[in-house]
Structure formats: C-alpha cells, structure tokens
Design an enzyme around this catalytic site. Structure first.
Site, PDB file in Angstrom:
ATOM      1  CG  HIS A 129       2.212 -90.968 -91.488  1.00 20.92           C
ATOM      2  ND1 HIS A 129       2.345 -89.632 -91.803  1.00 20.92           N
ATOM      3  CD2 HIS A 129       3.403 -91.334 -90.967  1.00 20.92           C
ATOM      4  CE1 HIS A 129       3.561 -89.232 -91.495  1.00 20.92           C
ATOM      5  NE2 HIS A 129       4.226 -90.246 -90.978  1.00 20.92           N
ATOM      6  CG  ASN A 177       5.239 -91.173 -98.858  1.00 19.84           C
ATOM      7  OD1 ASN A 177       5.332 -90.141 -98.181  1.00 19.84           O
ATOM      8  ND2 ASN A 177       5.608 -92.356 -98.400  1.00 19.84           N
ATOM      9  CG  ASP A 231      -0.418 -87.625 -92.712  1.00 15.49           C
ATOM     10  OD1 ASP A 231      -0.980 -88.270 -91.811  1.00 15.49           O
ATOM     11  OD2 ASP A 231       0.665 -87.968 -93.225  1.00 15.49           O
ATOM     12  CG  ASN A 246       7.120 -93.651 -95.250  1.00 16.25           C
ATOM     13  OD1 ASN A 246       6.970 -92.686 -95.982  1.00 16.25           O
ATOM     14  ND2 ASN A 246       7.749 -93.581 -94.086  1.00 16.25           N
ATOM     15  N   GLY A 251      10.322 -89.153 -88.160  1.00 12.79           N
ATOM     16  CA  GLY A 251      10.248 -88.965 -86.702  1.00 12.79           C
ATOM     17  C   GLY A 251       9.669 -87.594 -86.396  1.00 12.79           C
ATOM     18  CG  ASN A 252      11.064 -83.532 -87.416  1.00 16.29           C
ATOM     19  OD1 ASN A 252      12.209 -83.537 -87.851  1.00 16.29           O
ATOM     20  ND2 ASN A 252      10.716 -82.859 -86.317  1.00 16.29           N
ATOM     21  CB  SER A 253       5.682 -88.090 -88.916  1.00 13.77           C
ATOM     22  OG  SER A 253       6.256 -88.309 -90.165  1.00 13.77           O
ATOM     23  CG  PHE A 296       2.226 -84.737 -93.817  1.00 17.59           C
ATOM     24  CD1 PHE A 296       1.750 -83.447 -93.995  1.00 17.59           C
ATOM     25  CD2 PHE A 296       2.164 -85.618 -94.877  1.00 17.59           C
ATOM     26  CE1 PHE A 296       1.235 -83.045 -95.231  1.00 17.59           C
ATOM     27  CE2 PHE A 296       1.646 -85.230 -96.110  1.00 17.59           C
ATOM     28  CZ  PHE A 296       1.183 -83.936 -96.288  1.00 17.59           C
ATOM     29  CG  ASP A 297       6.342 -86.830 -96.861  1.00 12.43           C
ATOM     30  OD1 ASP A 297       7.376 -87.371 -96.467  1.00 12.43           O
ATOM     31  OD2 ASP A 297       5.707 -87.227 -97.844  1.00 12.43           O
TER      32      ASP A 297
END
Ligand code: ASP
Length: 734
Positions: free
Chosen positions: A92, A224, A233, A339, A667-669, A685-686
């Site tokens: 993503h 999500n 992801d 999202n 942002g940590n994605s 990722f989430d």
C-alpha cells in the site's frame, strides 16, 4: 491576543530525551537517542526476552547503527535489505508508484510486477519515488525558542508562529548546504523542544517486485484494521545513485546504491512470544489532549471525515465503473479515502469504547487540584488548561469551512493544480526564507513532479464530480459566510449537479489538461496568473484570499498553541510524575523504535485471537470475487501445498501475518519488524480494530499491530513467481 511568554519559564524541564520507561512494558515510541537513556533495568529485561542488541548497535549518534537502514518515504517507512540498495515496504506504500507505472494493457496493479533483470526495473513515481536515510539528529530548541530567540521576543501569536517557522527554515537551509541533504526540523512534545533531522535523500527509486493486488490488498477495506488478516502487503524497490555514488534524479546511467548498513532477512521468521523491534516513522499520536479536544475529534472531526470520505468513494467508484482507464486512475484515491474512512470509524468507536474523553476529564480535574495545591509551580502552568481551551474554542468557529476547503485543495484536480500555482506565485513575492514551508525553492522539483504525476492519475470526469460535491458541501457548511468565489462561479446555493455541469464547461475550456501548461504555471508570476483567462486559474485567483485568510487564522492559533501546549504538557508531566507515571513524546513523523512481543489478544468477552495466520486462512477467505480474490497462480501453489522451505512447522503452512503489541500508528506502514538480532522477520502494515484509537493511549490488552510475515513474500517470489535472482539477493547466504 496571548500574553507574552516569560522565556525562562518555558522550558524548565529539559529532560526530553531521558524518559524513564512508562509502566506498561511495550509502551512508547522511542527516538533513536532516547534508547541509550532507557536504563539498565529496561535493557536487561529486553535481553531476557531475547534481544541481543544494545542501544549503540541500533543508533550510535552519528548516523550509524542498524536504524540507518530504516528509510522514510512519504507517509511510510521502508527497510534497506541488500548491499545493492533493495528496500522493502508495504504494497500500500508503493500503491501509487504501481498505479502510475500501470496502463489498462500492462496493469501491474492487478497482475503484479516482477523485474527479472535490473533493466526491467521501472521508475517509481508518487510517494515511493523518494527515500530518505537519517544521518544526524540535533537538538535545536535553543535556536528555535530559547531565551534569545525571536520567538521569545515576539509580541503576538502570529509573530510567534512566524518566528518559529523562520528559525526552522534557517536551520534547514544551513543543513541543506551539504549536498544531497534533505533536512527537517520537527517539533517534539507539541513544540516544547525541536530536533533537526539531517537526511540524505535519494530520488531515483525503481519498482522491482509487487504482488498482484489480489495478494497485496487481499481483503481490501473489509479487512482493513482487522484481525485475522491475510494480505501480502509487501513490495520491493531499489535505490539508484549516479555512477559516482551520489543521489541523483532518475537516469538510465544510474547504478544501484550501496548503503553503509542494510538489514539481513531472517528466513526462519518468528514464533509466538518472540521479542520484536519495530522501527519506522510513525506520523501522529495525540496522547495528551484536553477533554474538549478529545470530544471535538470524537463528535465532529472523525464523523465528518467518515461521511465525506464515504461520499467521495461512492462518487469515484461510480465513475471508475464506466471504463477501465478511469478505474485505474482513481484507484489510489479510492484506496486512500477508504483507509481514512475506516480509520475514522475505528477512532469514533475506540474513543467511545475506551472512554478517552471521560479519562481526559478525570485527569483535567486532577490537574486543576494539583495546580491549585502546588503554588511552587509556574503560574503559566496553572493558566495553561483554561488558556488552551480558549484558543481551541476560537479555532473551532472556522473548522467546518476549513475542512471542506482543505479537501478541495488536496483533491487531485485541475483546480487543485491551479490553486497551488497561485499560492506558489504569491509566496514567490517574498524572500525564500519567508515563504511558507512547501512553497520555497527547495520544493520546486516536487511541485513539478506532482504535475507530471497528475497527468497519469487524473480522471477528469471523476475529479469534476468529486469537486462539485465538495464545493456544494463547503457552501452549505459555511454558515453565514459562503465562499464568494464559489457563488460567483457557480451561482448562490447551487446544487452539486449544477456545479458539475459548470465544471464540465470549464473542463472543455481549460488548458490545464496539458502537462506543459501546468508545468509552466509552477514558475508563473502572480501577475501572469491574475491575467490568465483559463477558467480554473481564474477560480483559483478568486479563491486565494479566502484560503489565505484561513491560513492566517491557523497561524495565529498555532502561535498561541506554541505558548500554551508546552506549558500544559509540563503541568501534566509534573502531575503524572507525582503519581509515578511518565510521559514520552507523541509521534511526529520522526524515526522511532517500539519494542514488542508476538502475541494475540481478546477483542471481547469469550473471544481470543491467536497471533499468526497462514495460507490456510487465505484459502478459507477466498471468494473468487473482490476483495477476496486471489490470483489463480497463487491459489494453485497454495492448494498444491507447494510450500518449499517457507512453511512454518507449527502452522503447517506458509505464514502470512502476525500480531505484535508494538506502539505504532499510520506512517509505521512498511516498518521492518526485526527479531532479537535485528534481522527482518516481517513488515508492519496495520493495527487491529480495537487499537485504531490507540493514537490516544497505548494499552497492554488491545494495542496490537499487524505485520506481514516475510516468509509469505519469500514464498511468493520463490514458488509462485520464480524470481530466483531477487531471492538470492535478499538471502545471499542461502
Ligand atoms: N495501515 C495503516 C496506515 O494507514 C498503519 C496503521 O495505521 O497502523 O498507515
């Protein structure tokens, strides 16, 4: 409006990077230099859980250490993982790069992308097109707001805001005198302290591997922020530099970047109970809000965001159904509104479930009593809660109007393009250091790139319908003072349909469909734009004063917040310390480390989630229709149990996702999840649904972040796509 602050009272407690650990073991997003101050007990505890590294192994203070392999992308994180510049991030996070490289005929978003040779790697555009490696951190608080600063001498809130911005820009300009540096000054603790981040920016990034969307985004919006999760992801990109090893714009002569540090990939993965470190660029947490600020988010901001984004998604999707090219062009916007919308609903539910406003109220009461009893504390601290509420209440008067106008500015549209050139031209009248951030000369390349990307991402009919909707909303929300430029362009009280019809006529007449014209506008003067007869430029020129007034009001608010938020935080800190509780800095898009454990959780009574998923669950969820539509080649390999060496013995299948109790946020994605030796085992990722509102407070019971297990990526490359060369580069010792 706000009394002048007494400088000596602003920063009485400058222990910002010496935080004692908070009560809950895995709480906290630690800045690199804070790691060394966590204390022996904390490091001992981490080592007993399997951490084999020291604070210095992670960050040595001079841009060295494992953390220098963690790169920042726009709104995301990545991890360098090969000596020739490969980096991992989420699917993503590379979504718009994949979209911008796709056409209806070569649809990499739908089908995935595999570069089998270096020559096949394609230029990454959009947010993944630039990556930054942190090289230095420096406390610059004294220069920004110390006793001798312009901030300390300023007499109005706007002057305070301007003084801080000016100081930040000067520091950035000095830092960027070193070639190839991209620097930023970040406010920590709501502006109580400031840090300079010196980064090396790389501008030639290429897409190397992306799974099909049916893997990368498996489950779509339905899954999500949920667990159990089965999305692959991940994506792989490569950084290129000039033949002499320097960052350079995209060019065929460029060669792969050889980083000083990169992370090893751990082929063996993780097990339940393992210690994991998650390092990345968390965007924003808000853990020290006043009660009314929490209520405003819960009752106004998130509900409005959820409603508006749902409406925009419906509009864009309806347009996308009309033809495949439009569907591809709107894909990124639909995903990002999706999202944001799901996140907003999670926040509303979580804020209510966790009783965040009620907790803030209890703490505000305690704070009032504490401040009344502690006459030894600065009087400014005692005044802070009420002053803060006053400033925030004034700001709320314009928030509806601002919300819609800002969404209009953000929309990828011809009006958005015209608005940014008009704003740029206005800013250009001032000396570079006085221009607003984002509108200085250092930002020109990015502005041009955005115009180029718009050529590939705009779907005029969809942009028109979305814009008409937002304009109608803005006018309805404006109360007694609708935006005059809109009244003039579309008629008073016009409905969205009528606005869309006028926009269609503007689309027929505008020259902004031509990339060259938009690029020329990036450099146009205010006079030239004012004289333009292009309908969108004319509307942008007419709208500019309204937008400028909103920005001016915001600066005044922000100037006041720079005075009162740090005082409020200092007071809160004194209260919490008196009760043996610490505070630590909220996330602010700077590099942080979170320590965590692989563990499940219980979302509600009688339900327990285990922390790992596998291909078995992919097959269980498979529906043969979006968003649970796995490509045939993946299904075939999964059904044939063609796992190769990537199966996990305990799961009896290829692992797909795992949960950890990390302290993460948007942002940590793409943040690497590392094992105790600092090897990558997965990518964050989430978060889970119960943890969306974790932005307002970490909890051992419900704070869980979702990672993709790297073995899923390795299996895809190996057994599904036969990407042997890539696998060899990622696992050279195998
Ligand atoms: N998926 C998230 C994002 O939007 C990550 C998170 O919120 O934890 O960046």
């Amino acid at each position: 409006m706000t009394p002048r602050p007494r400088p000596h009272l602003i920063l009485p407690l400058l222990f910002v990077f010496a935080f004692p650990s908070p009560a809950s073991a895995d709480e906290g997003q630690w800045p690199p230099e804070a790691l060394a101050t966590l204390g022996e007990a904390r490091w001992g505890e981490l080592s007993s859980r399997g951490l084999e590294l020291t604070a210095r192994d992670l960050w040595d203070g001079e841009g060295g250490g494992l953390l220098s392999a963690v790169v920042g992308l726009s709104g995301c994180t990545g991890a360098l993982v090969s000596e020739e510049g490969l980096f991992l991030t989420n699917h993503h996070c590379a979504f718009s790069a994949i979209q911008l490289a796709s056409t209806p005929e070569k649809n990499y978003l739908r089908d995935g992308f595999v570069a089998r040779t270096r020559a096949e790697e394609v230029e990454a555009r959009g947010g993944a097109g630039q990556v930054r490696v942190l090289s230095r951190l420096l406390d610059v608080t004294d220069r920004v707001r110390g006793p001798k600063s312009a901030f300390a001498k300023a007499k109005t809130d706007t002057a305070r805001y301007d003084a801080v911005e000016r100081a930040k820009k000067e520091i950035v300009a000095e830092c960027e005198k070193t070639p190839d540096r991209r620097c930023a000054v970040a406010a920590f603790e709501d502006g109580r302290t400031f840090r300079l981040m010196e980064q090396v920016e790389f501008r030639d990034v290429r897409l190397v591997y992306a799974p099909p969307r049916g893997v990368g985004d498996f489950g779509g919006e339905e899954d999500n922020f949920r667990w159990p999760r089965h999305a692959g992801d991940f994506s792989i990109l490569r950084v290129y530099v000039s033949p002499d090893g320097k960052p350079a714009p995209h060019s065929r002569e460029n060669v792969p970047y050889r980083p000083k540090r990169w992370l090893k990939v751990a082929p063996k993965g993780v097990a339940e109970g393992d210690v994991v470190m998650i390092a990345g660029y968390p965007g924003r947490t808000q853990r020290y809000l006043t009660p009314s600020a929490v209520r405003n988010l819960e009752k106004w901001f998130y509900p409005l965001r959820s409603r508006t984004f749902s409406e925009l998604i419906a509009i864009l999707e309806a347009e996308g159904k009309k033809d495949p090219d439009t569907a591809l062009r709107v894909a990124s916007a639909v995903r990002s509104y999706g999202n944001g919308e799901t996140n907003a609903r999670g926040q509303i539910e979580g804020l209510a479930r966790n009783g965040v406003a009620a907790r803030a109220e209890v703490e505000a009461k305690e704070l009032a009593e504490f401040l009344a009893a502690r006459k030894d504390l600065p009087v400014e601290w005692a005044a802070a809660p009420a002053e803060l509420e006053r400033v925030l209440a004034a700001d709320r008067a314009v928030q509806d109007r601002r919300f819609f106008l800002e969404e209009i500015e953000r929309l990828g549209s011809y009006l958005g393009s015209a608005l940014s050139s008009v704003r740029r031209a206005e800013e250009r009248r001032k000396p570079d250091l006085e221009r607003e951030a984002g509108y200085q000369d250092r930002d020109l390349d990015r502005a041009r790139q955005r115009e180029k990307d718009l050529t590939r991402s705009i779907a005029p009919s969809a942009a028109r319908e979305a814009l008409a909707h937002l304009v109608a909303k803005a006018q309805a929300a404006a109360g007694g003072s609708p935006v005059l430029a809109f009244d003039e362009a579309f008629g008073k009280g016009a409905a969205a349909d009528a606005i869309a019809a006028k926009l269609a006529a503007m689309d027929a007449a505008t020259a902004l469909a031509d990339e060259k014209v938009r690029l020329a506008n990036v450099d146009a003067t205010a006079a030239a734009l004012a004289a333009s007869d292009d309908p969108y430029v004319k509307l942008a020129v007419a709208l500019h004063p309204d937008l400028a007034a909103l920005r001016a009001a915001r600066k005044e608010t922000d100037g006041a917040l720079l005075v009162w938020r740090p005082r409020y935080l200092s007071a809160l800190e004194a209260l919490r310390r008196s009760k043996g509780r610490a505070i630590y800095p909220d996330a602010n898009s700077t590099l942080r480390v979170s320590f965590a454990t692989v563990k499940g959780y219980s979302p509600r009574e009688a339900v327990t989630f285990t922390p790992r998923t596998s291909l078995k669950g992919v097959l269980e969820k498979e529906r043969g229709a979006e968003p649970f539509e796995t490509p045939k080649k993946v299904l075939d390999a999964a059904r044939a149990a063609d796992f190769g060496p990537w199966a996990d013995p305990l799961l009896g299948s290829v692992p797909v996702g795992f949960l950890t109790d990390g302290d993460t946020t948007g942002g940590n994605s793409g943040s690497p999840a590392m094992n105790g030796r600092g090897e990558v085992v997965g990518l964050n990722f989430d978060r889970v649904w119960e943890n969306v509102a974790g932005d307002f407070g970490w909890s051992p019971e419900r704070s869980r972040n979702v990672n993709v297990d790297l073995r899923y990526a390795l299996w895809m490359m190996d057994r599904v796509d036969g990407a042997g060369a890539l696998l060899k580069e990622l696992l050279p010792e195998r």
